[in-house]
Design a protein around this motif. Structure first.
Motif, PDB file in Angstrom:
ATOM      1  N   ASN A  63       0.796  -1.290   0.133  1.00  0.00           N
ATOM      2  CA  ASN A  63      -0.053  -0.153   0.065  1.00  0.00           C
ATOM      3  C   ASN A  63       0.869   1.472  -0.025  1.00  0.00           C
ATOM      4  O   ASN A  63       0.348   2.393   0.355  1.00  0.00           O
ATOM      5  CB  ASN A  63      -0.974   0.142   1.252  1.00  0.00           C
ATOM      6  CG  ASN A  63      -1.926  -1.132   1.150  1.00  0.00           C
ATOM      7  OD1 ASN A  63      -2.684  -1.073   0.109  1.00  0.00           O
ATOM      8  ND2 ASN A  63      -2.039  -1.736   2.144  1.00  0.00           N
ATOM      9  N   VAL A  64       2.054   1.215  -0.536  1.00  0.00           N
ATOM     10  CA  VAL A  64       2.943   2.361  -0.567  1.00  0.00           C
ATOM     11  C   VAL A  64       3.555   2.318  -2.010  1.00  0.00           C
ATOM     12  O   VAL A  64       4.149   1.226  -2.344  1.00  0.00           O
ATOM     13  CB  VAL A  64       4.318   2.182   0.554  1.00  0.00           C
ATOM     14  CG1 VAL A  64       5.104   3.467   0.310  1.00  0.00           C
ATOM     15  CG2 VAL A  64       3.572   2.609   1.807  1.00  0.00           C
ATOM     16  N   ARG A  65       3.608   3.535  -2.621  1.00  0.00           N
ATOM     17  CA  ARG A  65       4.214   3.699  -3.750  1.00  0.00           C
ATOM     18  C   ARG A  65       5.147   4.865  -3.800  1.00  0.00           C
ATOM     19  O   ARG A  65       5.223   5.658  -2.930  1.00  0.00           O
ATOM     20  CB  ARG A  65       3.327   3.972  -5.007  1.00  0.00           C
ATOM     21  CG  ARG A  65       2.169   2.708  -5.353  1.00  0.00           C
ATOM     22  CD  ARG A  65       3.096   1.575  -5.790  1.00  0.00           C
ATOM     23  NE  ARG A  65       2.121   0.528  -6.138  1.00  0.00           N
ATOM     24  CZ  ARG A  65       1.767  -0.341  -5.683  1.00  0.00           C
ATOM     25  NH1 ARG A  65       2.143  -0.180  -4.131  1.00  0.00           N
ATOM     26  NH2 ARG A  65       0.813  -1.069  -5.816  1.00  0.00           N
ATOM     27  N   ARG A  66       6.265   4.849  -4.444  1.00  0.00           N
ATOM     28  CA  ARG A  66       7.364   5.853  -4.293  1.00  0.00           C
ATOM     29  C   ARG A  66       7.165   6.645  -5.756  1.00  0.00           C
ATOM     30  O   ARG A  66       7.029   5.928  -6.700  1.00  0.00           O
ATOM     31  CB  ARG A  66       9.042   5.060  -4.461  1.00  0.00           C
ATOM     32  CG  ARG A  66       9.014   4.589  -3.272  1.00  0.00           C
ATOM     33  CD  ARG A  66      10.483   3.895  -3.267  1.00  0.00           C
ATOM     34  NE  ARG A  66      10.986   3.012  -2.352  1.00  0.00           N
ATOM     35  CZ  ARG A  66      11.767   3.084  -1.194  1.00  0.00           C
ATOM     36  NH1 ARG A  66      11.843   4.451  -0.955  1.00  0.00           N
ATOM     37  NH2 ARG A  66      12.125   2.334  -0.310  1.00  0.00           N
ATOM     38  N   HIS A  67       7.283   7.898  -5.691  1.00  0.00           N
ATOM     39  CA  HIS A  67       7.576   8.772  -6.840  1.00  0.00           C
ATOM     40  C   HIS A  67       8.869   9.438  -6.616  1.00  0.00           C
ATOM     41  O   HIS A  67       9.136   9.946  -5.606  1.00  0.00           O
ATOM     42  CB  HIS A  67       6.535   9.709  -6.982  1.00  0.00           C
ATOM     43  CG  HIS A  67       6.459  10.964  -8.036  1.00  0.00           C
ATOM     44  ND1 HIS A  67       6.339  10.508  -9.464  1.00  0.00           N
ATOM     45  CD2 HIS A  67       6.658  12.240  -7.861  1.00  0.00           C
ATOM     46  CE1 HIS A  67       6.579  11.120 -10.051  1.00  0.00           C
ATOM     47  NE2 HIS A  67       6.683  12.547  -9.318  1.00  0.00           N
ATOM     48  N   THR A  68       9.781   8.926  -7.547  1.00  0.00           N
ATOM     49  CA  THR A  68      11.196   9.320  -7.312  1.00  0.00           C
ATOM     50  C   THR A  68      11.874  10.317  -8.345  1.00  0.00           C
ATOM     51  O   THR A  68      13.112  10.257  -8.426  1.00  0.00           O
ATOM     52  CB  THR A  68      11.888   7.815  -7.683  1.00  0.00           C
ATOM     53  OG1 THR A  68      11.861   7.368  -9.246  1.00  0.00           O
ATOM     54  CG2 THR A  68      11.536   6.741  -6.620  1.00  0.00           C
ATOM     55  N   VAL A  69      11.043  11.174  -9.025  1.00  0.00           N
ATOM     56  CA  VAL A  69      11.373  12.296  -9.853  1.00  0.00           C
ATOM     57  C   VAL A  69      12.254  13.228  -9.020  1.00  0.00           C
ATOM     58  O   VAL A  69      11.696  13.571  -7.832  1.00  0.00           O
ATOM     59  CB  VAL A  69      10.386  13.078 -10.430  1.00  0.00           C
ATOM     60  CG1 VAL A  69      10.937  14.223 -11.237  1.00  0.00           C
ATOM     61  CG2 VAL A  69       9.690  12.273 -11.420  1.00  0.00           C
ATOM     62  N   ALA A  70      13.478  13.544  -9.384  1.00  0.00           N
ATOM     63  CA  ALA A  70      14.454  14.296  -8.777  1.00  0.00           C
ATOM     64  C   ALA A  70      13.720  15.599  -7.849  1.00  0.00           C
ATOM     65  O   ALA A  70      13.148  16.428  -8.837  1.00  0.00           O
ATOM     66  CB  ALA A  70      15.714  14.490  -9.158  1.00  0.00           C
ATOM     67  N   GLY A  71      13.642  15.897  -6.781  1.00  0.00           N
ATOM     68  CA  GLY A  71      13.161  17.085  -6.385  1.00  0.00           C
ATOM     69  C   GLY A  71      11.690  17.042  -6.139  1.00  0.00           C
ATOM     70  O   GLY A  71      10.907  17.883  -5.381  1.00  0.00           O
ATOM     71  N   ARG A  72      11.030  15.886  -6.507  1.00  0.00           N
ATOM     72  CA  ARG A  72       9.558  15.827  -6.412  1.00  0.00           C
ATOM     73  C   ARG A  72       9.274  14.576  -5.688  1.00  0.00           C
ATOM     74  O   ARG A  72       8.000  13.986  -5.816  1.00  0.00           O
ATOM     75  CB  ARG A  72       8.919  16.005  -7.613  1.00  0.00           C
ATOM     76  CG  ARG A  72       9.077  17.022  -8.285  1.00  0.00           C
ATOM     77  CD  ARG A  72       8.381  17.073  -9.887  1.00  0.00           C
ATOM     78  NE  ARG A  72       6.913  17.363  -9.663  1.00  0.00           N
ATOM     79  CZ  ARG A  72       6.081  16.385 -10.439  1.00  0.00           C
ATOM     80  NH1 ARG A  72       6.264  15.663 -11.017  1.00  0.00           N
ATOM     81  NH2 ARG A  72       4.837  16.932 -10.301  1.00  0.00           N
ATOM     82  N   GLU A  73      10.333  13.786  -4.837  1.00  0.00           N
ATOM     83  CA  GLU A  73      10.010  12.676  -4.238  1.00  0.00           C
ATOM     84  C   GLU A  73       9.029  12.525  -3.208  1.00  0.00           C
ATOM     85  O   GLU A  73       8.852  13.420  -2.610  1.00  0.00           O
ATOM     86  CB  GLU A  73      11.170  12.018  -3.707  1.00  0.00           C
ATOM     87  CG  GLU A  73      12.436  12.012  -4.621  1.00  0.00           C
ATOM     88  CD  GLU A  73      13.483  13.082  -4.509  1.00  0.00           C
ATOM     89  OE1 GLU A  73      14.400  12.836  -5.142  1.00  0.00           O
ATOM     90  OE2 GLU A  73      12.969  14.196  -4.340  1.00  0.00           O
ATOM     91  N   ILE A  74       8.117  11.645  -3.289  1.00  0.00           N
ATOM     92  CA  ILE A  74       7.095  11.448  -2.539  1.00  0.00           C
ATOM     93  C   ILE A  74       7.005   9.833  -2.355  1.00  0.00           C
ATOM     94  O   ILE A  74       7.220   9.121  -3.093  1.00  0.00           O
ATOM     95  CB  ILE A  74       5.619  12.142  -2.780  1.00  0.00           C
ATOM     96  CG1 ILE A  74       5.090  11.463  -4.090  1.00  0.00           C
ATOM     97  CG2 ILE A  74       5.842  13.690  -2.881  1.00  0.00           C
ATOM     98  CD1 ILE A  74       3.621  11.849  -4.369  1.00  0.00           C
TER      99      ILE A  74
END
Length: 435
Positions: A63-74
């Motif tokens: 139930n967790v996903r990573r958004h790994t775009v540099a400077g926009r990590e969430i």
């Protein structure tokens, strides 16, 4: 860069004198309570192992996903989109028009949860929905991912290092028993150890009302601690050390892994007892494009105006705002440490003009029984007490000192907050130093 130490010009006001005297009363002399620590190489290896252990927990959480775009990590919940309640209809219509199958789910804190039937790139969808070109002649809807929040706090590891076992704390100083008396601090965290009152009678016995839904599950299995099992118990002890007369109201907002989300924090806030006047949030998360969290902003705005909210600035060592700490009404707390020539910013601490206060990040406090495994390193065994570092614990100290300021000056929590923030800033990016 070493911090500046600005001095106020002229005579201090009565309120500033009160704040300064209350904060100074709890200041710990450099070296007080010193205990030997492991060699630096061992400490670095253990910190890296702890990061690895937390990474494994995040990767295993479906139930967790990573958004790994540099400077926009969430970190965010999969297949969920949050939209302001007033925008739900047209956002759902837009999504269906563009080929997405969505159901309108439940609402909380002024937002509605839209549920996708299939895995979807939620950050990309949010970026599209925030594009004015999608809404010619219309107001842009308020939308966001359902952000995952952590017990702090590097976005890709949590937190910087593990707790360390120590010997027992000395009992409270009877001369300080009135500090915080009559004030209740709400602690939205992992909950509290079932046996905390009995195992820590001097510090936590009688300091809170034990309730089954406030218990921290602590363990992955048997006596093996989850990465943040006991975090809430540790925080409660730090609050009580800062104001030994205060009561606490622990509420569960995080799993013992340290993982939670906006809906869990909002739910914990809603369960706080009516007498809570200071709310401690030793947790937080980054948001997409650093926009304020809609539900957290709504939940904080809905609190009584006399309530003070204190939240951690994060352990990612960045100036990127962390939420809910960066909300205007919230006291955002960074961490400092002792250096050879005095106090300096802790290298892991969040910082920036949005930070309101800072305090020592390393504390010895009440903890739990259990074993904490560290990949490739010796497991750590705990017997009720620990030393831990992070903005989580600087935050807990500030919450306690606000309670002490309330009782010393007969102030409401919000008046104490305003008095604290009227003091000279220790550094523009670290706010007021709270001793």
């Amino acid at each position: 860069m070493l911090p500046d130490h600005p001095r106020p010009g002229g005579r201090l006001s009565r309120r500033r004198l009160l704040v300064a005297s209350v904060l100074a009363a709890a200041a710990t002399p450099l070296g007080a309570g010193w205990r030997p620590v492991p060699a630096l190489a061992d400490q670095d290896a253990d910190d890296a192992a702890y990061q690895q252990a937390f990474d494994r927990v995040v990767n295993a959480d479906r139930n967790v996903r990573r958004h790994t775009v540099a400077g926009r990590e969430i970190l965010y919940r999969p297949r969920q989109l949050l939209t302001a309640a007033d925008d739900t209809g047209r956002v759902a219509a837009w999504l269906r028009k563009n080929g997405h199958q969505v159901l309108v789910g439940d609402g909380f804190a002024g937002v509605t949860r839209l549920l996708f039937s299939a895995e979807t790139d939620i950050p990309a969808i949010v970026t599209l929905l925030r594009d004015p070109r999608q809404w010619p002649g219309q107001r842009i809807p308020l939308v966001q991912p359902h952000h995952v929040l952590l017990g702090l706090g590097n976005i890709m590891g949590n937190p910087g290092g593990p707790p360390r076992a120590i010997t027992a704390l000395a009992p409270p100083d009877p001369a300080r028993a009135a500090e915080g008396a009559g004030v209740t601090v709400g602690i939205c965290d992992t909950g509290i150890w079932r046996y905390a009152g009995g195992q820590h009678p001097d510090w936590l016995g009688g300091a809170y009302l034990p309730e089954p839904d406030d218990e921290d599950p602590l363990y992955l299995h048997t006596d093996v601690l989850a990465p943040q099992g006991g975090h809430g118990t540790f925080v409660a002890g730090v609050v009580r050390q800062a104001a030994p007369g205060v009561r606490v109201d622990p509420e569960t907002a995080l799993e013992p892994t340290g993982i939670g989300d906006e809906s869990m924090v909002v739910a914990a806030l809603s369960r706080l007892a009516p007498q809570v006047s200071v709310v401690n949030l030793s947790l937080g998360g980054f948001t997409l494009d650093d926009q304020p969290s809609l539900p957290l902003a709504n939940a904080v705005a809905a609190m009584p105006p006399t309530t003070a909210v204190v939240a951690a600035a994060g352990n990612a060592g960045t100036g990127r705002p962390l939420w809910p700490a960066a909300l205007d009404r919230v006291v955002a707390v960074a961490a400092v440490r002792t250096g050879p020539a005095g106090l300096v910013p802790a290298d892991y601490s969040g910082f920036g003009p949005w930070v309101d206060a800072c305090a020592l990040g390393q504390h010895d406090s009440t903890f739990v029984q259990g074993i904490l495994p560290l990949p490739g390193r010796p497991s750590r065994v705990f017997h009720r007490y620990a030393r831990w570092s992070g903005t989580s614990f600087a935050t807990a100290h500030v919450s306690g000192r606000l309670a002490a300021l309330m009782t010393a000056g007969g102030l409401s929590a919000d008046a104490a907050r305003l008095a604290l923030l009227a003091m000279p800033r220790w550094h523009p990016d670290y706010g007021v130093l709270v001793g």
